[in-house]
Design a protein around this motif. Structure first.
Motif, PDB file in Angstrom:
ATOM      1  N   GLY A   1       0.600  -1.157   0.098  1.00  0.00           N
ATOM      2  CA  GLY A   1       0.102   0.270  -0.126  1.00  0.00           C
ATOM      3  C   GLY A   1       0.918   1.164   0.010  1.00  0.00           C
ATOM      4  N   THR A   2       1.884   1.171   0.253  1.00  0.00           N
ATOM      5  CA  THR A   2       2.836   2.257   0.214  1.00  0.00           C
ATOM      6  C   THR A   2       3.644   2.474  -0.969  1.00  0.00           C
ATOM      7  N   PRO A   3       4.278   3.437  -1.601  1.00  0.00           N
ATOM      8  CA  PRO A   3       5.572   3.356  -3.042  1.00  0.00           C
ATOM      9  C   PRO A   3       6.789   3.187  -2.073  1.00  0.00           C
ATOM     10  N   GLY A   4       7.279   2.963  -1.409  1.00  0.00           N
ATOM     11  CA  GLY A   4       8.458   2.842  -1.361  1.00  0.00           C
ATOM     12  C   GLY A   4       9.231   4.410  -1.601  1.00  0.00           C
ATOM     13  N   VAL A   5      10.934   4.169  -0.721  1.00  0.00           N
ATOM     14  CA  VAL A   5      11.308   5.099  -1.009  1.00  0.00           C
ATOM     15  C   VAL A   5      11.898   6.228  -2.961  1.00  0.00           C
TER      16      VAL A   5
END
Length: 452
Positions: free
Chosen positions: A232-236
């Motif tokens: 659910g998160t795009p990452g660095v």
């Protein structure tokens, strides 16, 4: 050994990609330092030297053929012993997990191997990433703590055993030990590096320690480019190459609850550094939104501790009580009376902190703060009052606010107090990881380090 912030540690970026050293030669230099200094530093729980040499030989062949898998192909990396590795046990600094060997790689470890990195060993962590310390000592003075819970990861980098080591943070366990040991470190935006099996704690974050900005950024981006972030998160996000140095126009001081705990010399060192910058500086009293952020973060450590205790008690309540420390038993006992309504109220308080942080975004390019409340404190596990010391690895109050905010923080080695490191941190809005590293690189190059 007296530390000065002009010291530059072991770099992979400067040697292997440039052809100055082959991956195998670079690894052997790391192993020589480990053989010489590990008996005192005690950074590692486990080493896989045979596997590392085989991986280094493969990377050497690829680089000689002009076909490296990535910029970190052949980089020796150490992994905190909370994170699963297929070829080494994951014992989490806890007697209850002695011999625990899941025989699988965590997501981030798998991504590192795909990029050609060499997983050299597992580093010491405090018990279950909490407050019971392991045996690791500070490489600059063995009488002092290296910090926690990423004690072994911080010490392994500072001692020159590896150019990068992976740590984790819930309150202050990436940024504080990096600051105590004189390392660079990135605590990414929450979820920016995929945590694999370690998803059960909402403030837990994985991030790299290193001696250079180039090395920590390369590791973070090689992981996130393969995995994204947590589900659910795009990452660095940002360029694959290290972000170019960028001068900030304005920085805002973040004091928070740590400020009264910082000794006078350490405060003076930080203030001298800030005054030396050719940048406009805002203090909390200069703008009501900054003052509001300070008020919102005034209990960040207590709130984060209670949130984490509620989240962790379900995972740890079945551990044999004779296989965990007295400190861990006390933590579990203290969390036993918390209710789901209490947890909901704590989450609301954390949401208010994040709203106050979002509100200051137009005011400055970043927040700047001490990364620790002074140099690493003395730690003697044989002292008569050692068992009663609530913070044997140091005080995380300078870091608890950024952990609660879920925002990126970069620590850079700019200060020395009493011959020991003391870091400075830059703090951005969520997903500004690349911008914070760019600003940190400018500060590191343009500002004079301060030693007091």
């Amino acid at each position: 050994m007296v530390y000065h912030p002009s010291w530059r540690g072991l770099s992979f970026h400067d040697q292997v990609p440039t052809g100055t050293a082959s991956p195998r030669a670079y690894l052997e230099a790391c192993l020589e330092r480990i053989a010489a200094h590990e008996p005192v530093v005690q950074a590692f729980v486990t080493l896989n030297i045979e596997g590392a040499r085989a991986a280094a030989d493969a990377a050497t062949t690829r680089r000689a053929a002009g076909r490296p898998l990535s910029p970190i192909d052949g980089m020796p990396i150490a992994i905190k012993d909370l994170i699963e590795t297929a070829d080494m046990p994951t014992q989490m600094g806890c007697a209850a997990y002695e011999g625990h060997w899941p025989r699988r790689d965590s997501a981030m470890v798998g991504a590192l191997r795909e990029a050609g990195a060499i997983i050299l060993g597992k580093t010491v962590t405090t018990e279950l990433g909490m407050s019971e310390p392991g045996p690791t000592t500070n490489p600059w003075n063995a009488a002092h703590t290296p910090g926690g819970s990423s004690s072994g990861s911080a010490a392994a980098v500072a001692a020159g055993f590896v150019p990068v080591a992976i740590g984790t943070q819930v309150a202050g366990s990436i940024i504080r030990p990096a600051a105590y040991c004189g390392n660079w470190a990135l605590k990414p935006t929450q979820g920016g590096i995929h945590r694999g099996e370690r998803q059960g704690t909402s403030q837990s974050t994985a991030g790299p320690h290193g001696n250079t900005a180039e090395d920590i950024w390369a590791v973070a981006r090689e992981i996130s480019s393969r995995l994204g972030g947590d589900p659910g998160t795009p990452g660095v996000m940002g360029p694959m190459a290290t972000p170019a140095p960028r001068r900030p126009m304005r920085l805002a001081i973040m004091r928070t609850e740590c400020w009264p705990r910082i000794d006078a010399t350490s405060q003076a060192a930080f203030e001298r550094f800030v005054r030396s910058l050719d940048v406009e500086i805002l203090w909390p009293e200069d703008h009501p939104l900054l003052a509001a952020l300070e008020r919102a973060l005034s209990q960040a450590m207590a709130i984060g501790t209670r949130i984490t205790a509620f989240e962790n008690r379900w995972a740890y309540r079945s551990l044999p009580r004779d296989k965990i420390s007295a400190r861990m038993r006390a933590r579990l006992d203290a969390s036993a009376t918390a209710t789901a309504d209490d947890y909901a109220s704590l989450l609301a308080e954390r949401a208010a902190m994040r709203a106050a942080h979002a509100a200051i975004a137009p005011l400055a390019d970043a927040l700047i703060a001490p990364a620790c409340p002074g140099p690493a404190p003395l730690w003697n596990p044989q002292a008569p009052d050692a068992a009663a010391n609530p913070r044997p690895t140091g005080d995380p109050s300078c870091n608890a606010g950024t952990s609660a905010l879920g925002c990126p923080a970069v620590t850079l080695p700019m200060l020395a107090v009493g011959g020991l490191p003391m870091g400075v941190q830059l703090i951005g809005q969520p997903h500004q990881d690349a911008q914070m590293l760019a600003l940190a690189r400018w500060l590191h190059a343009a500002a004079a380090p301060v030693a007091m």
